[in-house]
Design an enzyme around this catalytic site. Structure first.
Site, PDB file in Angstrom:
ATOM      1  N   LYS A 172       5.097  -2.034   8.131  1.00  0.00           N
ATOM      2  CA  LYS A 172       6.142  -1.249   7.475  1.00  0.00           C
ATOM      3  C   LYS A 172       7.445  -2.031   7.557  1.00  0.00           C
ATOM      4  O   LYS A 172       7.977  -2.252   8.648  1.00  0.00           O
ATOM      5  CB  LYS A 172       6.283   0.114   8.164  1.00  0.00           C
ATOM      6  CG  LYS A 172       7.292   1.048   7.516  1.00  0.00           C
ATOM      7  CD  LYS A 172       7.248   2.418   8.185  1.00  0.00           C
ATOM      8  CE  LYS A 172       8.192   3.403   7.530  1.00  0.00           C
ATOM      9  NZ  LYS A 172       8.087   4.747   8.137  1.00  0.00           N
ATOM     10  N   ASP A 177       8.014  16.977  10.490  1.00  0.00           N
ATOM     11  CA  ASP A 177       7.724  16.686   9.072  1.00  0.00           C
ATOM     12  C   ASP A 177       6.232  16.808   8.770  1.00  0.00           C
ATOM     13  O   ASP A 177       5.665  15.984   8.045  1.00  0.00           O
ATOM     14  CB  ASP A 177       8.229  15.294   8.711  1.00  0.00           C
ATOM     15  CG  ASP A 177       8.442  15.130   7.198  1.00  0.00           C
ATOM     16  OD1 ASP A 177       8.548  16.161   6.501  1.00  0.00           O
ATOM     17  OD2 ASP A 177       8.501  13.988   6.721  1.00  0.00           O
ATOM     18  N   ILE A 208       0.823  -1.221   0.000  1.00  0.00           N
ATOM     19  CA  ILE A 208       0.000   0.000   0.000  1.00  0.00           C
ATOM     20  C   ILE A 208       0.854   1.268   0.000  1.00  0.00           C
ATOM     21  O   ILE A 208       0.327   2.378  -0.030  1.00  0.00           O
ATOM     22  CB  ILE A 208      -0.989   0.033   1.191  1.00  0.00           C
ATOM     23  CG1 ILE A 208      -0.258  -0.205   2.517  1.00  0.00           C
ATOM     24  CG2 ILE A 208      -2.096  -0.992   0.997  1.00  0.00           C
ATOM     25  CD1 ILE A 208      -1.181  -0.147   3.740  1.00  0.00           C
ATOM     26  N   ARG A 265       5.345   2.884  -0.349  1.00  0.00           N
ATOM     27  CA  ARG A 265       6.785   2.633  -0.405  1.00  0.00           C
ATOM     28  C   ARG A 265       7.519   3.880   0.031  1.00  0.00           C
ATOM     29  O   ARG A 265       7.089   5.001  -0.239  1.00  0.00           O
ATOM     30  CB  ARG A 265       7.201   2.245  -1.832  1.00  0.00           C
ATOM     31  CG  ARG A 265       8.642   1.781  -1.937  1.00  0.00           C
ATOM     32  CD  ARG A 265       8.837   0.967  -3.204  1.00  0.00           C
ATOM     33  NE  ARG A 265       8.774   1.789  -4.401  1.00  0.00           N
ATOM     34  CZ  ARG A 265       9.845   2.370  -4.957  1.00  0.00           C
ATOM     35  NH1 ARG A 265      11.036   2.228  -4.407  1.00  0.00           N
ATOM     36  NH2 ARG A 265       9.716   3.080  -6.049  1.00  0.00           N
ATOM     37  N   GLY A 266       8.641   3.691   0.745  1.00  0.00           N
ATOM     38  CA  GLY A 266       9.458   4.811   1.197  1.00  0.00           C
ATOM     39  C   GLY A 266      10.913   4.611   0.817  1.00  0.00           C
ATOM     40  O   GLY A 266      11.237   3.787  -0.044  1.00  0.00           O
ATOM     41  N   PHE A 302      13.431   3.326   2.528  1.00  0.00           N
ATOM     42  CA  PHE A 302      14.098   2.108   2.988  1.00  0.00           C
ATOM     43  C   PHE A 302      13.272   0.842   2.793  1.00  0.00           C
ATOM     44  O   PHE A 302      13.757  -0.262   3.009  1.00  0.00           O
ATOM     45  CB  PHE A 302      14.452   2.216   4.472  1.00  0.00           C
ATOM     46  CG  PHE A 302      15.449   3.292   4.791  1.00  0.00           C
ATOM     47  CD1 PHE A 302      16.603   3.436   4.038  1.00  0.00           C
ATOM     48  CD2 PHE A 302      15.233   4.162   5.848  1.00  0.00           C
ATOM     49  CE1 PHE A 302      17.535   4.421   4.341  1.00  0.00           C
ATOM     50  CE2 PHE A 302      16.152   5.147   6.156  1.00  0.00           C
ATOM     51  CZ  PHE A 302      17.305   5.288   5.402  1.00  0.00           C
TER      52      PHE A 302
END
EC number: 2.7.11.15
Length: 689
Positions: free
Chosen positions: A220, A317, A197, A199-200, A202
């Site tokens: 995650k 952030d 669902i 992606r980042g 890492f």
């Protein structure tokens, strides 16, 4: 073909979601098995040593409260009205409106206070009664109206009920559940992993279902090789620490963590699952939001920031892409990868997303704290209203230009903004941190009291009772399909080798958030597991009675602790034998199930009590005189810790006693008899518990 696979993945995921919401326990593919009731002897000592066997500690835990409540309702008639009164007050405290609280408060007063006063059987103080009466006469119904009664009910529980609960089978059941909780070692096999669902940098995020409760989560997964390649070890470990800090307490506005674990290749965070997409996505689909719609999101985000800041965590952030919606449209702050603990030392680093970073964050060498988040909030709210950051006008992508504008430009607010909105944004976007809203000493309270939020009932916000302006489409996966999300190029990490030193960094990574695990169990399988365990234990008790097995051998003796362990100590035996052990001040006895104790080891025979490892399992090693050894293996971590401690304590005290006993010439002595003449009365007895 790829399209068909994507559709099938979506259908499977949505079906799992629906079934999990309806009957999560029925979706459980693994069973939670509670240990034998005899675990109480070890667990009670384990919990007592850590200060956990108090009314406050047990009553404040979800499973502790449920078992205490069940004990009062079913086994202690005089405590039953207190529990019912307490439950009604808790229902009152959760009511949304003043009208509902007015009706409920009168109902509680008539049934539990006035009725008892008229019958002269009211057990509570005059001051508690007057506190409630005076407010009801003034038609005041705050959520804490009955707080004096809550305090007095808890005092009655503490004084009159708690000790009886500790002596009951319900406390035994509490010990069984705590043993399960404290022995959680998660692997990928404990989850059914569904579609990707997100992606980042890492790794990826997947929807998943926990096998033993059926509850849906987001998983995650961070790739250890990719982390090493990008030198991101500190960031990954920091995220785990920040999530652990904010994931306790009642806060529905942060994507919290329930578990963390790792495999040889991956770090995994098990997080709240959010199915509604993010605010950046909805801003692009929906267009800009109205002031009233923005106020809804701002209020929930403010409470999320307040929760973080109360734990000395600055988020750093805040932006629409990091605000996720649940299926009903309520929001949570996600991704704490850049968050920082400022309790001991204020950060100086310039981190965040350009266009949302506060001036003090951009200025090199300047320390800051939660102030950074209030400036970012102003930037984000501006974007929800106008479609861009206040410092990213004309769609400029030059980061240096954006930073320069943040540090120097006076933000121009459109005439279409209401005076209250203008005042709020001017306060949040104030470049001088000493004059900025939220930074004048009272934090979130300053922002909540701003005129823009004058009509907001913050208790209603906390209870998520305001209707969301946007409800994500039902029956859809509000995420890009796997093809669009993409995947990492495995060639990137082909040359990266994970060494033992790399794995050592993650030795303390695994974590279970106790209150979240207990809430998960309570919502899913608690009643089912208890019923099945009651049935099995009753059957076993009846069988033992029929066979004439002794089950109270330790009762009335100076037994310190007892319970099951596996032993390996015969030179001709390489198999583990499960036995029931009894620890006394001068000896260790054991027996096979159903037998009378027939074997013992005196403390005089033991040379040392050590820890050893057999096939990756920690064990207890007893070195015996004559070069022999005796190895014990426990079923759970708490048992290993407690047996090792108690054996060492008993051994040490026995050695001290033996040194004080005068040596008798020309007369052999039996260590058992001689030691048993002088029992170590200072050590606590388990008394068969």
């Amino acid at each position: 073909m790829a399209d068909l696979e994507a559709v099938l993945a979506d259908v499977s995921y949505l079906m799992a979601m629906e079934k999990s919401k309806a009957t999560p326990a029925a979706r459980a593919s693994k069973k939670i098995l509670l240990p034998e009731p005899s675990i109480r002897s070890v667990m009670q000592k384990y919990l007592e040593d850590r200060g956990e066997v108090t009314f406050e500690k047990i009553f404040s835990q979800k499973l502790g409260y449920l078992l205490f409540r069940e004990f009062c309702l079913n086994h202690m008639e005089e405590a039953k009205p207190l529990v019912e009164f307490y439950d009604e007050i808790k229902k009152y405290e959760k009511l949304d409106s003043e009208e509902e609280r007015t009706v409920k408060s009168r109902e509680i007063f008539d049934l539990y206070i006035m009725k008892e006063l008229l019958s002269c059987s009211h057990l509570f103080s005059k001051s508690a009664t007057e506190h409630v009466q005076s407010r009801l006469l003034k038609k005041q119904v705050p959520t804490d109206l009955f707080q004096p009664y809550i305090e007095e009910i808890c005092q009655r529980f503490r004084d009159d009920v708690f000790q009886k609960f500790i002596e009951s089978e319900k406390f035994t059941r509490f010990c069984q559940w705590k043993n399960v909780e404290l022995n959680i070692h998660l692997t990928m096999n404990d989850f059914s992993v569904h579609r990707i669902i997100g992606r980042g940098g890492f790794g990826e995020v997947y929807g998943c279902r926990k096998a033993d409760t059926g509850k849906m989560y987001a998983m995650k997964c961070l790739d250890k090789k990719r982390i090493k390649m990008k030198q991101g070890e500190t960031l990954a470990l920091n995220e785990r620490i920040m999530l652990s800090l904010v994931s306790t307490g009642d806060c529905p506005f942060i994507v919290c963590m329930s578990y963390a674990f790792h495999t040889p290749d991956k770090l995994s965070f098990i997080l709240d699952l959010m199915n509604g997409g993010d605010l950046h996505y909805h801003l692009s689909q929906h267009g800009v939001f109205s002031e009233s719609d923005m106020r809804f999101y701002a209020a929930e985000i403010i409470l999320g920031l307040e929760h973080m800041h109360s734990r000395f965590v600055v988020y750093r952030d805040l932006k629409p892409a990091n605000i996720l919606l649940d299926e009903f449209g309520h929001v949570r702050i996600s991704d704490l990868g850049l968050a920082c603990d400022f309790s001991k030392k204020k950060p100086h680093a310039s981190v965040g997303t350009h266009g949302y970073m506060a001036p003090e964050v951009l200025q090199k060498g300047v320390a800051y704290d939660s102030s950074a988040d209030w400036f970012s909030l102003g930037c984000m709210l501006f974007k929800l209203l106008r479609g861009h950051s206040p410092f990213r006008q004309h769609k400029t992508k030059d980061k240096h230009e954006i930073d320069r504008m943040t540090l120097t430009m006076a933000v121009e607010l459109p005439d279409s903004f209401s005076p209250e909105l203008r005042s709020l944004l001017e306060g949040l976007l104030q470049r001088d941190v000493n004059r900025s809203l939220g930074c004048l000493g009272r934090g979130a309270q300053e922002v909540k009291e701003d005129p823009f939020f004058k009509a907001v009932d913050w208790q209603m916000v906390l209870l998520q009772k305001y209707p969301p302006p946007l409800i994500p489409p039902r029956g859809e996966v509000n995420a890009a399909d796997a093809f669009d999300i993409g995947s990492f190029d495995e060639e990137d990490t082909k040359g990266i080798k994970l060494l033992d030193s790399d794995q050592e960094l993650y030795r303390n990574f695994p974590l279970t958030i106790s209150e979240r695990w207990q809430q998960e169990v309570a919502e899913t399988v608690f009643d089912t597991v208890n019923s099945e365990t009651d049935r099995l234990e009753a059957r076993k008790k009846a069988k033992n009675k029929q066979l004439g097995h002794e089950d109270d051998y330790a009762l009335g003796k100076d037994c310190i602790m007892h319970g099951y362990m596996s032993k390996m100590g015969n030179p001709f035996l390489t198999q583990w034998q499960r036995r029931y052990f009894y620890l006394f001040p001068n000896r260790l006895e054991w027996r096979a199930e159903g037998e009378a104790p027939q074997s013992l080891l005196t403390m005089e025979e033991i040379q040392s009590v050590e820890e050893t490892q057999i096939k990756d399992r920690k064990c207890i090693l007893l070195k015996i005189r004559g070069g022999k050894q005796f190895i014990l293996q426990c079923d759970s971590d708490p048992e290993l810790v407690q047996w090792k401690k108690e054996l060492r304590d008993v051994y040490r005290e026995a050695q001290q006693l033996l040194q004080r006993v005068p040596k008798m010439k020309n007369k052999p002595r039996s260590p058992v008899v001689e030691l048993s003449k002088m029992p170590l009365t200072q050590r606590g007895s388990a008394n068969g518990l």
